[in-house]
Structure formats: structure tokens, C-alpha cells
Design a protein around this motif. Structure first.
Motif, mmCIF file in Angstrom:
data_model
loop_
_atom_site.group_PDB
_atom_site.id
_atom_site.type_symbol
_atom_site.label_atom_id
_atom_site.label_comp_id
_atom_site.label_asym_id
_atom_site.label_seq_id
_atom_site.Cartn_x
_atom_site.Cartn_y
_atom_site.Cartn_z
ATOM 1 N N PHE A 189 0.863 -1.178 0.000
ATOM 2 C CA PHE A 189 0.000 0.000 0.000
ATOM 3 C C PHE A 189 0.899 1.228 0.000
ATOM 4 O O PHE A 189 1.856 1.309 0.783
ATOM 5 N N ALA A 190 0.592 2.171 -0.866
ATOM 6 C CA ALA A 190 1.384 3.397 -0.979
ATOM 7 C C ALA A 190 0.677 4.546 -0.268
ATOM 8 O O ALA A 190 -0.514 4.789 -0.489
ATOM 9 N N ILE A 191 1.429 5.248 0.575
ATOM 10 C CA ILE A 191 0.906 6.437 1.245
ATOM 11 C C ILE A 191 1.454 7.658 0.524
ATOM 12 O O ILE A 191 2.664 7.894 0.524
ATOM 13 N N SER A 192 0.573 8.412 -0.091
ATOM 14 C CA SER A 192 0.980 9.606 -0.843
ATOM 15 C C SER A 192 0.512 10.851 -0.088
ATOM 16 O O SER A 192 -0.679 11.189 -0.142
ATOM 17 N N PRO A 193 1.412 11.534 0.605
ATOM 18 C CA PRO A 193 1.002 12.743 1.329
ATOM 19 C C PRO A 193 0.483 13.801 0.356
ATOM 20 O O PRO A 193 1.021 13.946 -0.748
ATOM 21 N N PRO A 194 -0.545 14.542 0.741
ATOM 22 C CA PRO A 194 -1.035 15.615 -0.123
ATOM 23 C C PRO A 194 0.081 16.599 -0.452
ATOM 24 O O PRO A 194 0.931 16.898 0.411
ATOM 25 N N GLY A 195 0.086 17.098 -1.667
ATOM 26 C CA GLY A 195 1.145 18.001 -2.094
ATOM 27 C C GLY A 195 1.273 19.242 -1.245
ATOM 28 O O GLY A 195 2.374 19.777 -1.064
ATOM 29 N N VAL A 196 0.172 19.697 -0.645
ATOM 30 C CA VAL A 196 0.208 20.918 0.157
ATOM 31 C C VAL A 196 1.104 20.758 1.388
ATOM 32 O O VAL A 196 1.645 21.743 1.906
ATOM 33 N N LYS A 210 3.038 8.814 9.490
ATOM 34 C CA LYS A 210 2.933 7.971 10.680
ATOM 35 C C LYS A 210 1.478 7.702 11.052
ATOM 36 O O LYS A 210 1.105 6.584 11.431
ATOM 37 N N LYS A 211 0.635 8.722 10.925
ATOM 38 C CA LYS A 211 -0.781 8.552 11.258
ATOM 39 C C LYS A 211 -1.464 7.604 10.271
ATOM 40 O O LYS A 211 -2.220 6.709 10.668
ATOM 41 N N ILE A 212 -1.201 7.809 8.998
ATOM 42 C CA ILE A 212 -1.811 6.947 7.976
ATOM 43 C C ILE A 212 -1.261 5.529 8.088
ATOM 44 O O ILE A 212 -1.998 4.550 7.942
ATOM 45 N N GLU A 213 0.033 5.412 8.389
ATOM 46 C CA GLU A 213 0.646 4.084 8.520
ATOM 47 C C GLU A 213 -0.020 3.292 9.636
ATOM 48 O O GLU A 213 -0.300 2.095 9.484
ATOM 49 N N ALA A 214 -0.297 3.946 10.761
ATOM 50 C CA ALA A 214 -0.926 3.260 11.886
ATOM 51 C C ALA A 214 -2.324 2.770 11.505
ATOM 52 O O ALA A 214 -2.700 1.625 11.811
ATOM 53 N N SER A 215 -3.085 3.610 10.812
ATOM 54 C CA SER A 215 -4.433 3.210 10.384
ATOM 55 C C SER A 215 -4.368 2.104 9.344
ATOM 56 O O SER A 215 -5.156 1.148 9.383
ATOM 57 N N ALA A 216 -3.427 2.216 8.397
ATOM 58 C CA ALA A 216 -3.289 1.212 7.334
ATOM 59 C C ALA A 216 -2.884 -0.143 7.920
ATOM 60 O O ALA A 216 -3.381 -1.187 7.477
ATOM 61 N N CYS A 217 -1.996 -0.140 8.915
ATOM 62 C CA CYS A 217 -1.580 -1.399 9.561
ATOM 63 C C CYS A 217 -2.767 -2.063 10.258
ATOM 64 O O CYS A 217 -2.940 -3.294 10.183
ATOM 65 N N LYS A 218 -3.553 -1.256 10.938
ATOM 66 C CA LYS A 218 -4.741 -1.790 11.610
ATOM 67 C C LYS A 218 -5.711 -2.394 10.606
ATOM 68 O O LYS A 218 -6.237 -3.506 10.797
ATOM 69 N N ASN A 219 -5.937 -1.670 9.507
ATOM 70 C CA ASN A 219 -6.842 -2.167 8.463
ATOM 71 C C ASN A 219 -6.283 -3.422 7.800
ATOM 72 O O ASN A 219 -7.030 -4.343 7.459
ATOM 73 N N ALA A 220 -4.965 -3.465 7.623
ATOM 74 C CA ALA A 220 -4.333 -4.638 7.004
ATOM 75 C C ALA A 220 -4.536 -5.874 7.876
ATOM 76 O O ALA A 220 -4.816 -6.967 7.371
ATOM 77 N N ASN A 221 -4.391 -5.715 9.179
ATOM 78 C CA ASN A 221 -4.576 -6.849 10.088
ATOM 79 C C ASN A 221 -5.990 -7.412 9.990
ATOM 80 O O ASN A 221 -6.190 -8.639 10.027
ATOM 81 N N LEU A 222 -6.976 -6.522 9.875
ATOM 82 C CA LEU A 222 -8.363 -6.963 9.764
ATOM 83 C C LEU A 222 -8.634 -7.593 8.406
ATOM 84 O O LEU A 222 -9.270 -8.650 8.306
ATOM 85 N N LEU A 223 -8.140 -6.949 7.350
ATOM 86 C CA LEU A 223 -8.419 -7.399 5.994
ATOM 87 C C LEU A 223 -7.725 -8.723 5.673
ATOM 88 O O LEU A 223 -8.274 -9.577 4.970
ATOM 89 N N MET A 238 5.800 5.104 1.990
ATOM 90 C CA MET A 238 5.419 6.443 1.550
ATOM 91 C C MET A 238 5.954 6.682 0.141
ATOM 92 O O MET A 238 7.094 6.348 -0.168
ATOM 93 N N GLY A 239 5.105 7.245 -0.708
ATOM 94 C CA GLY A 239 5.488 7.534 -2.082
ATOM 95 C C GLY A 239 4.288 7.405 -2.995
ATOM 96 O O GLY A 239 3.191 7.030 -2.573
ATOM 97 N N THR A 240 4.481 7.689 -4.248
ATOM 98 C CA THR A 240 3.389 7.522 -5.202
ATOM 99 C C THR A 240 3.160 6.034 -5.443
ATOM 100 O O THR A 240 4.098 5.232 -5.319
ATOM 101 N N PRO A 241 1.934 5.633 -5.776
ATOM 102 C CA PRO A 241 1.695 4.211 -6.057
ATOM 103 C C PRO A 241 2.636 3.660 -7.126
ATOM 104 O O PRO A 241 3.117 2.532 -7.010
ATOM 105 N N ASN A 242 2.906 4.467 -8.155
ATOM 106 C CA ASN A 242 3.806 4.009 -9.226
ATOM 107 C C ASN A 242 5.165 3.621 -8.662
ATOM 108 O O ASN A 242 5.704 2.550 -8.950
ATOM 109 N N GLU A 243 5.739 4.519 -7.845
ATOM 110 C CA GLU A 243 7.071 4.291 -7.294
ATOM 111 C C GLU A 243 7.085 3.113 -6.325
ATOM 112 O O GLU A 243 7.978 2.257 -6.385
ATOM 113 N N VAL A 244 6.108 3.094 -5.430
ATOM 114 C CA VAL A 244 6.080 2.062 -4.385
ATOM 115 C C VAL A 244 5.869 0.675 -4.986
ATOM 116 O O VAL A 244 6.591 -0.278 -4.660
#
Length: 292
Positions: A189-196, A210-223, A238-244
Motif C-alpha cells: 500500500f502506498a501512502i501519498s502525502p497531499p502536495g500541500v 505515521k498517522k496513515i501508517e498506523a491506520s493502514a496497519c490496523k486495516n491490514a490486520n483486519l483485511l 510512503m510515495g506515489t503508487p507508481n514508485e512504491v
């Protein structure tokens, strides 16, 4: 896995699509059906020849394609059931989609094209946007180490019902494919921070990650709870989906990437693009694309 469709475009000499289908069929026992495109615009001859002569010319072109196929297939020595048919249609994509509606296939395999201008969409992109069955886009070459695993690209922050459904579809197909092909499976899963956030410095971007990673890990465990995936095979970066996706697939010698498409079309599909189409631009891996 019962039957695989292989799509060969006119005068396509690269055999990677049929090669890949035969590799899969050899392991899974699936049958292969080859759809060969053959078409020439003969409308200009209406003023020169009569209808009977035009039909004769069309038949000759189809026979030439039959001769081409017989020569093409001689390079293969296999006990796999391979049937074929030649289709004469001006609108190739529509013909393939209609064919897939009338027959049952696990997926189709087609050689990929990796160029698109704003005003021109290659046929494989049109197919993967519209196809009701998975699209296997084969690359011409892979390294000798590739093929040890398959990479499954998930949306671990999916909020809409459609995206959650697509996650489930990817998991069902991906684990079935990996099991039948005896491949290790990795998820990413790629986390792409908003450009702003870049305007506020790297600390803000890292805090967001870090915040998104914690939520994504929790969701991954359930899924992924029922699939027993080793923690080291779940990659959240962290990065664009293409890069990751490209980086992780290379790092773990994945033979292919399984990814979902929400099927953006028309202007939205051209300007915004789907993640899978962005990955198709950069990856040198086979891609299996599933839509809803």
C-alpha cells in the motif's frame, strides 16, 4: 483455472502473451483459446470490384492469417489444448468484449503497450477499462530472478463500498492465483502525502505518514487476518503508487503485479488516469488488472 483467452493483434510477432498463457496452463491444466485479429479496410475497393470479388479478397486475407498462425504455433511443442479463431472486425476492442461475454474465461492475456498520448488510447488500455474478466498484460522480457512471488496492490484506506469490494475481489483472485502457481504473495500500500504538506516542511509529511501508517496497519490486520500472510510480506511505504509498487515488485522479484481499476473513462480516464495505468507506464512486470 479452466480456460485462458490469448489475444494476438495483427502481425504481432512477439510471443510473450502466448508464452505466458502456456506457462500458466502448464502448471494449472487450463485450456487456451487464441483470438487472432485480422482486418483491412476494403471500402475503397467498392468502386473498383464487385461484392463477390471483395469477399474473395477478404477470404484470401483470412487464409493468409491462417498460414501465419500455423507458422507462428510451430515454435511451440506442448500437450496443452490450444484452439484458435480469426476475427474480422473493424472495432477490435468491441469484438473482444463481445466474445468474452459469450464465452467463459478465467482471464485474457495480451501483450502490453506502454505509450499513450492525450488523444490516443492503446487497445489494451481500452480493454482493461471495459473488461468484465481480469486482464493479464504481459511484458516482453523479465529477469531470470523474476517469478518467485506475486505482488498484490491493495487500498488499505478504502473508504467507499466500491473500493472495499475491489479489495475483496483482489484478495480472492490473488490468493487463488498464487496458490495455483505456487508463488509467495506480497501485499503493498502506498501512502501519498497531499502536495500541500510539502509547503510545511518534511516534518509535517512525516507526521502525516505515521498517522496513515498506523491506520493502514490496523486495516491490514483486519483485511488479511484469514490469509496468514507473514508480517514481512506486508509493505506500507510512503510515495506515489507508481514508485512504491514498482520498487517493491523489483525488490522481491515478483513475476507480476495484481492491481485493481475503478475504470475511469472518457476525459476523466485520460486526464486523471487510474493507478494501474500509471503503474503500467513504469513497471517492467506483468500486470493482472481487475475491475468491479
Amino acid at each position: 483455472m479452466a480456460k485462458i483467452l490469448v489475444i494476438l493483434e495483427q502481425e504481432q510477432e512477439i510471443k510473450c502473451a502466448l508464452d505466458r498463457a502456456i506457462d500458466i496452463a502448464t502448471i494449472t491444466g487450463a485450456d487456451i483459446h487464441v483470438l487472432i485479429y485480422c482486418y483491412e479496410n476494403l471500402s475503397w475497393m467498392n468502386d473498383v470490384f464487385d461484392m463477390i470479388e471483395n469477399l474473395r479478397i477478404k477470404d484470401q486475407l483470412i487464409q493468409q492469417k491462417e498460414v501465419w498462425w500455423k507458422k507462428y504455433i510451430t515454435a511451440y511443442s506442448t500437450t496443452i489444448s490450444i484452439t484458435h479463431e480469426i476475427i474480422w472486425e473493424k472495432y477490435f476492442v468491441d469484438a473482444v468484449l463481445t466474445h468474452c461475454e459469450q464465452h467463459k474465461y478465467d482471464f485474457y492475456v495480451k501483450k502490453g503497450h506502454r505509450s499513450e498520448s492525450f488523444l490516443h488510447t492503446p487497445s489494451d488500455w481500452l480493454l482493461l477499462r471495459e473488461s468484465k474478466i481480469p486482464s493479464y498484460i504481459a511484458v516482453e522480457q523479465q529477469t531470470g530472478k523474476d517469478g518467485k512471488s506475486v505482488l498484490l496492490a491493495l487500498d488499505l484506506m478504502a473508504s467507499s463500498r466500491e473500493k472495499r469490494q475491489l479489495n475483496q475481489k483482489l484478495l480472492t483472485f490473488g490468493f487463488d492465483f498464487a496458490e495455483k502457481m505456487s508463488l509467495a504473495i506480497h501485499c503493498c500500500f502506498a501512502i501519498s502525502p497531499p502536495g500541500v504538506l510539502t509547503d510545511f516542511g518534511p516534518d509535517k509529511a512525516q507526521e502525516y505518514y505515521k498517522k496513515i501508517e498506523a491506520s493502514a496497519c490496523k486495516n491490514a490486520n483486519l483485511l488479511l487476518e484469514e490469509f496468514n500472510i507473514p508480517p514481512e510480506n506486508i509493505h506500507i511505504k510512503m510515495g506515489t503508487p507508481n514508485e512504491v509498487i514498482d520498487s517493491i515488485s523489483c525488490q522481491h522479484h515478483a513475476g507480476g503485479v495484481i492491481i485493481g481499476s475503478m475504470g475511469k473513462k472518457l476525459l476523466a480516464g485520460k486526464v486523471i488516469g487510474n493507478t494501474c495505468e500509471g503503474v503500467l507506464h513504469v513497471t517492467k512486470k506483468d500486470m493482472i488488472v481487475l475491475g468491479l
